[in-house]
Design an enzyme around this catalytic site. Structure first.
Site, PDB file in Angstrom:
ATOM      1  N   ASP A  10      11.805  -7.065   7.285  1.00 32.52           N
ATOM      2  CA  ASP A  10      11.390  -6.073   6.289  1.00 32.52           C
ATOM      3  C   ASP A  10      11.239  -4.685   6.901  1.00 32.52           C
ATOM      4  OD1 ASP A  10       9.201  -7.791   7.403  1.00 32.52           O
ATOM      5  OD2 ASP A  10       7.958  -6.159   6.650  1.00 32.52           O
ATOM      6  N   ARG A  28       0.847  -1.211   0.000  1.00 34.19           N
ATOM      7  CA  ARG A  28       0.000   0.000   0.000  1.00 34.19           C
ATOM      8  C   ARG A  28       0.871   1.245   0.000  1.00 34.19           C
ATOM      9  NH1 ARG A  28      -1.950   0.979   6.171  1.00 34.19           N
ATOM     10  NH2 ARG A  28      -0.183   0.022   7.220  1.00 34.19           N
TER      11      ARG A  28
HETATM   12  P1  AMP Z   1       3.950  -3.421   7.896  1.00 31.53           P
HETATM   13  O1  AMP Z   1       3.301  -4.202   8.969  1.00 31.53           O
HETATM   14  O2  AMP Z   1       3.394  -2.039   7.699  1.00 31.53           O
HETATM   15  O3  AMP Z   1       5.435  -3.426   7.967  1.00 31.53           O
HETATM   16  O4  AMP Z   1       3.532  -4.171   6.535  1.00 31.53           O
HETATM   17  C1  AMP Z   1       3.832  -5.514   6.253  1.00 31.53           C
HETATM   18  C2  AMP Z   1       3.381  -5.847   4.867  1.00 31.53           C
HETATM   19  O5  AMP Z   1       1.951  -5.786   4.766  1.00 31.53           O
HETATM   20  C3  AMP Z   1       3.900  -4.948   3.772  1.00 31.53           C
HETATM   21  O6  AMP Z   1       4.112  -5.746   2.636  1.00 31.53           O
HETATM   22  C4  AMP Z   1       2.769  -3.977   3.576  1.00 31.53           C
HETATM   23  O7  AMP Z   1       2.805  -3.369   2.311  1.00 31.53           O
HETATM   24  C5  AMP Z   1       1.556  -4.879   3.736  1.00 31.53           C
HETATM   25  N1  AMP Z   1       0.342  -4.154   4.157  1.00 31.53           N
HETATM   26  C6  AMP Z   1       0.042  -3.667   5.377  1.00 31.53           C
HETATM   27  N2  AMP Z   1      -1.173  -3.088   5.386  1.00 31.53           N
HETATM   28  C7  AMP Z   1      -1.664  -3.193   4.125  1.00 31.53           C
HETATM   29  C8  AMP Z   1      -2.890  -2.786   3.475  1.00 31.53           C
HETATM   30  N3  AMP Z   1      -3.851  -2.138   4.126  1.00 31.53           N
HETATM   31  N4  AMP Z   1      -3.020  -3.085   2.158  1.00 31.53           N
HETATM   32  C9  AMP Z   1      -2.058  -3.729   1.482  1.00 31.53           C
HETATM   33  N5  AMP Z   1      -0.915  -4.135   2.019  1.00 31.53           N
HETATM   34  C10 AMP Z   1      -0.699  -3.873   3.331  1.00 31.53           C
HETATM   35 MG    MG Z   2       6.828  -2.605   7.025  1.00 30.42          MG
END
Ligand code: AMP
Ligand code: MG
Length: 469
Positions: free
Chosen positions: A250, A90
Site C-alpha cells: 500500500d 486519516r
Molecule cells: P501507513 O503506515 O501510514 O502507511 O498507514 C497504514 C494504514 O494505517 C493506512 O490505512 C492508514 O490510513 C492507517 N493509519 C495510520 N495511522 C492512523 C491513524 N492515526 N488513524 C487512522 N488510521 C491510521
Molecule cells: Mg501508507
C-alpha cells in the site's frame, strides 16, 4: 469546480472513474488551524497564490461548496501479511489540481480525522511526524528522486494522545502525481467487478503511463511501465542510501514516486542490513532488501492485473511473469549507471562496485561522505585499512572519466538523522528555527556552503525511527 481567486479549480477525475473505490468524507474541524510551513515555490508551480492558499482553509480540509473530499480505498500486504481493507484511515483526497504546465497532481491531506477506513486509529497526526514527511519529501525532490511533496503543514490547535503523551496535532497537505498504489489494485481485484478494475487501470494508464494504451496488450504494457518506474525508483533510493522502512504494497505507487514517509531515514555508514524502524524486527525492509521487496510487491500487482491481461489465467501468468523477470535487469541497469555516475566512471563496472561495497561495509565508512571525498582525494582518510582502499582506488582511477562531474549526483547534504530529530523536537516545543535551517540545507543538496559542516557529519550511535505516527 472553480474556487476562490488564486486557488485553481479542484477536479475529481479519480472519484468519477472509480466511484466504488472512494468514500466521500469530510475533514474534522480543526479548532485553531495555523500554517507552520508552506512551500511557496511548489504552491506557485501548482497555480496557487501562496497567500490565498495560506488563508483558504484548504490546507486543513475546509473546502469550497461543491468540492467533495474523499477517502480512497486500498488494501495491501503489510510486512507480508495481506490486509483486505486499509484505505485512507486519516487522510483525504481534496481534489486534483492541473498545474499551469498541464501536469495533474493530487492534493491530499494526512491527519484530517477518522474516516470509515480508520480501524482502531484516531485519524489524527502529530506535528513531528508531519514535519518529518514534509522535510523528507523536500529532500528527496531536491535530490532529483520522484516523490510526493509536502505543500504545507498546519497545526490544528488540538493535542493528540500518543504513547509518549499528548502532542501537538497537525495536518500535512501533500501533493503527488497520484495516490494510486499497488494496494489500490489489490483492493479492486477483490472488491467489485472486472469493469471497475479495468476502469482503475485505464485511469492509471491515462495518468501515468499513457503509451500503454496504444500497445498490443495495454494492461501488460502498463504492468511493464510500473515495473520500470519502480526499478528506477528503488535504484535511486539505493544510490543515496535511503531506507523507506515500510515498503508495504500500500506504500508502493503506480507512478513510481516515493510515498508515505514514516520511519524512513538515510543510512550513515554503509551496511546492507541497515534498519531504522523499531517494528521491522526481521529486517524485511532493510536497505539491502529494498530491490527484492519492490519486485515482490510488483508480483502482487501482477496478480491483481491478471484478469485484465488475459482471459486465460495460465497465459496471463506466463505473460506477467516474463515482464516481472525483467525487473532485475532494469534495476541493474539503473543502479549500474547511477554508480558509474557517482564514481565518475566511463562506463558501469560491476566488479568495481561490488568490491567497493565490501570495503565500505568492512570498514564502516559513511556512504554520503565517501562519494564527496573520492574526487577530492580525501576518501583514503575514511578507511582504516588504507592499502585495501589504495588498491581499489587504482582500479577506479583506470576506469575514471576525466570529464565526469560526480558532485552533480553525490549530495553533500542529506537529512542527517540526529539533526532531523533535533529539529523536530525543537518544533514540537514551538521553536521552528532548526527545522527551517535543515529544510534550507537539504533544498540544495549538491552545493557545498561554508558554515554548514555540521550538516555533513553522521550522528553517533544507533538510530531508531517509530511508526504509529
Ligand atoms: P501507513 O503506515 O501510514 O502507511 O498507514 C497504514 C494504514 O494505517 C493506512 O490505512 C492508514 O490510513 C492507517 N493509519 C495510520 N495511522 C492512523 C491513524 N492515526 N488513524 C487512522 N488510521 C491510521
Ligand atoms: Mg501508507
Amino acid at each position: 469546480m472553480s474556487t476562490a481567486v488564486g486557488i485553481p479549480a479542484l477536479e475529481d477525475t479519480y472519484a468519477r472513474a472509480v466511484p466504488g473505490l472512494v468514500v466521500p468524507f469530510t475533514a474534522a474541524q480543526a479548532p485553531d488551524p495555523q500554517v507552520v510551513v508552506l512551500d511557496d515555490d511548489l504552491a506557485r508551480d501548482l497555480g496557487f497564490d501562496p497567500e490565498a492558499l495560506r488563508t483558504s482553509g484548504l490546507l486543513v480540509g475546509r473546502v469550497p461548496e461543491g468540492v467533495r473530499t474523499v477517502a480512497q480505498a486500498y488494501s495491501g500486504h503489510q510486512f507480508g501479511m495481506y490486509q483486505p481493507r486499509l484505505g485512507d484511515g486519516r487522510a483525504l483526497l481534496v481534489g486534483e489540481v492541473v498545474a499551469p504546465d498541464g501536469s495533474r497532481h493530487d492534493l491530499h491531506l494526512k491527519g484530517s480525522g477518522r474516516t470509515p477506513f480508520a480501524r482502531g486509529g484516531d485519524g489524527k497526526a502529530a506535528l513531528g511526524p508531519m514535519l518529518r514527511e514534509y522535510l523528507m519529501g523536500t529532500a528527496m525532490h531536491a535530490l532529483g528522486i520522484p516523490t510526493s511533496r509536502g505543500l504545507a503543514v498546519s497545526t490544528t490547535g488540538e493535542r493528540v494522545p500518543r504513547d509518549t503523551g499528548p502532542l501537538p496535532g497537525a495536518v500535512l497537505a501533500r501533493v503527488a502525481s497520484s495516490h494510486l498504489r499497488v494496494g489500490t489494485f489489490q483492493y479492486a481485484a477483490v472488491n467489485g467487478d472486472r469493469d471497475q478494475l479495468r476502469a482503475l487501470a485505464d485511469h492509471a494508464i491515462a495518468r501515468h503511463h499513457p503509451h500503454a494504451r496504444d500497445a498490443e496488450q495495454p494492461y501488460l504494457e502498463f504492468f511493464r511501465a510500473v515495473v520500470e518506474a519502480q526499478a528506477a525508483l528503488v535504484a535511486q533510493w539505493m544510490l543515496v542510501g535511503f531506507v523507506h522502512g515500510v515498503m508495504n504494497t500500500d506504500n508502493t505507487t503506480i507512478s513510481g514516486e516515493t510515498i508515505d514517509y514514516g520511519p524512513c531515514a538515510f543510512m550513515d555508514r554503509f551496511d546492507p542490513d541497515t534498519v531504522f524502524s523499531s517494528i521491522d524486527h526481521a529486517g524485511r525492509y532493510a536497505y539491502g532488501h529494498q530491490p527484492p521487496v519492490v519486485r515482490w510487491n510488483l508480483a502482487r500487482l501482477a496478480e491483481a492485473l491478471l484478469p485484465l491481461i488475459d482471459d486465460d489465467t495460465d497465459a496471463a501468468i506466463a505473460a506477467a511473469s516474463a515482464v516481472l523477470e525483467g525487473f532485475a535487469a532494469r534495476y541493474d541497469a539503473h543502479y549500474g549507471a547511477g554508480m558509474a555516475a557517482k564514481l565518475g566512471l566511463r562506463e558501469p563496472d560491476e566488479s568495481l562496485v561490488t568490491d567497493l561495497l565490501a570495503l565500505l561495509h568492512a570498514q564502516q565508512v559513511d556512504w554520503t561522505t565517501f562519494f564527496r571525498a573520492l574526487p577530492r582525494g580525501t576518501a583514503r582518510d575514511l578507511f582504516l585499512d588504507r592499502d585495501a582502499f589504495d588498491a581499489w582506488a587504482a582500479r577506479r582511477e583506470a576506469a575514471r572519466d576525466p570529464e565526469a562531474d560526480p558532485d552533480r549526483v553525490n549530495p553533500v547534504y542529506i537529512p542527517r538523522n540526529h539533526l532531523v530529530d533535533e529539529a523536530l523536537t525543537a518544533a514540537e516545543r514551538g521553536d521552528l528555527a532548526p527545522f527551517e535551517r535543515i529544510l534550507d540545507v537539504v533544498r540544495a543538496p549538491f552545493t557545498e556552503r561554508p558554515g554548514l559542516e555540521r550538516y555533513t557529519e553522521p550522528g553517533t550511535g544507533p538510530f531508531v525511527t517509530y511508526c504509529g505516527t
